[in-house]
Write a protein that holds these residues in place. Structure first.
Motif, short mmCIF file in Angstrom:
data_model
loop_
_atom_site.label_atom_id
_atom_site.label_comp_id
_atom_site.label_asym_id
_atom_site.label_seq_id
_atom_site.Cartn_x
_atom_site.Cartn_y
_atom_site.Cartn_z
N THR A 24 0.84 -1.20 0.00
CA THR A 24 0.00 0.00 0.00
C THR A 24 0.87 1.24 0.00
OG1 THR A 24 -1.75 -1.17 1.18
CG2 THR A 24 -1.83 1.24 1.23
N TYR A 25 1.89 1.25 0.86
CA TYR A 25 2.80 2.39 0.91
C TYR A 25 3.55 2.54 -0.41
CZ TYR A 25 6.77 5.32 2.06
OH TYR A 25 7.72 6.31 2.06
N ASN A 27 2.60 1.62 -3.38
CA ASN A 27 1.71 2.14 -4.41
C ASN A 27 1.41 3.62 -4.19
OD1 ASN A 27 0.76 0.95 -6.84
ND2 ASN A 27 -1.33 1.32 -6.14
N GLN A 28 1.37 4.06 -2.94
CA GLN A 28 1.16 5.48 -2.66
C GLN A 28 2.35 6.31 -3.17
OE1 GLN A 28 0.56 5.52 1.57
NE2 GLN A 28 -1.65 5.27 1.40
N GLY A 31 2.36 6.09 -6.89
CA GLY A 31 1.19 6.83 -7.37
C GLY A 31 1.41 8.33 -7.36
N GLU A 32 2.03 8.83 -6.31
CA GLU A 32 2.33 10.26 -6.23
C GLU A 32 3.31 10.65 -7.35
OE1 GLU A 32 2.67 14.20 -5.49
OE2 GLU A 32 1.14 12.85 -4.72
N HIS A 35 1.42 10.66 -10.61
CA HIS A 35 0.58 11.86 -10.67
C HIS A 35 1.42 13.08 -11.10
CE1 HIS A 35 -2.56 14.72 -9.71
NE2 HIS A 35 -1.70 15.37 -8.94
N ASP A 90 -6.70 4.46 -10.99
CA ASP A 90 -6.26 4.60 -9.59
C ASP A 90 -6.31 3.30 -8.80
OD1 ASP A 90 -5.68 7.28 -9.87
OD2 ASP A 90 -7.66 7.92 -9.22
N SER A 93 -2.34 -1.40 -9.43
CA SER A 93 -0.97 -1.27 -8.94
C SER A 93 -0.13 -0.56 -10.00
CB SER A 93 -0.40 -2.66 -8.66
OG SER A 93 1.01 -2.62 -8.61
#
Length: 109
Positions: A24-25, A27-28, A31-32, A35, A90, A93
């Motif tokens: 999860t971390y 991917n965050q 993801g950032e 973005h 979103d 993965s």
């Protein structure tokens, strides 16, 4: 921007793509960066490449028989990531998405 290929011996498993073991971390963080890539932030692409390229390059070299084909596939992969960053779903993965792109690009070269 110039991308340099990571060195990954073909007989070793690819390294973990991000500094965290928590998916999860991971991917965050990715993801950032993705973005920011969608906003044309070249530093974000460089960092995304730094974190994911060992994994992706290991995959690409296993799919090809040539270092030059692998190099071309890496350039094509991250160029497509750059162009399509805003289109990433979103709920998917980031690493799986980049891996899919790398497989597609490797097969078309």
């Amino acid at each position: 921007m110039t991308l340099t290929q990571p060195t990954v011996p073909a007989d070793q498993p690819p390294p973990h793509p991000a500094p965290a073991t928590d998916r999860t971390y991971q991917n965050q963080v990715l993801g950032e960066l993705l973005h920011r890539c969608a906003q044309h932030d070249e530093a974000a692409l460089a960092r995304l490449y730094e974190l994911t390229s060992p994994w992706i390059y290991a995959l690409v070299t296993r799919l090809t028989s040539s270092a030059s084909v692998a190099d071309n596939a890496m350039v094509a992969t991250y160029a497509k990531v750059w162009r399509q960053a805003a289109r990433h779903a979103d709920d998917q993965s980031i690493l799986a998405w980049i891996t899919t792109i790398a497989g597609e690009e490797t097969r078309t070269i």
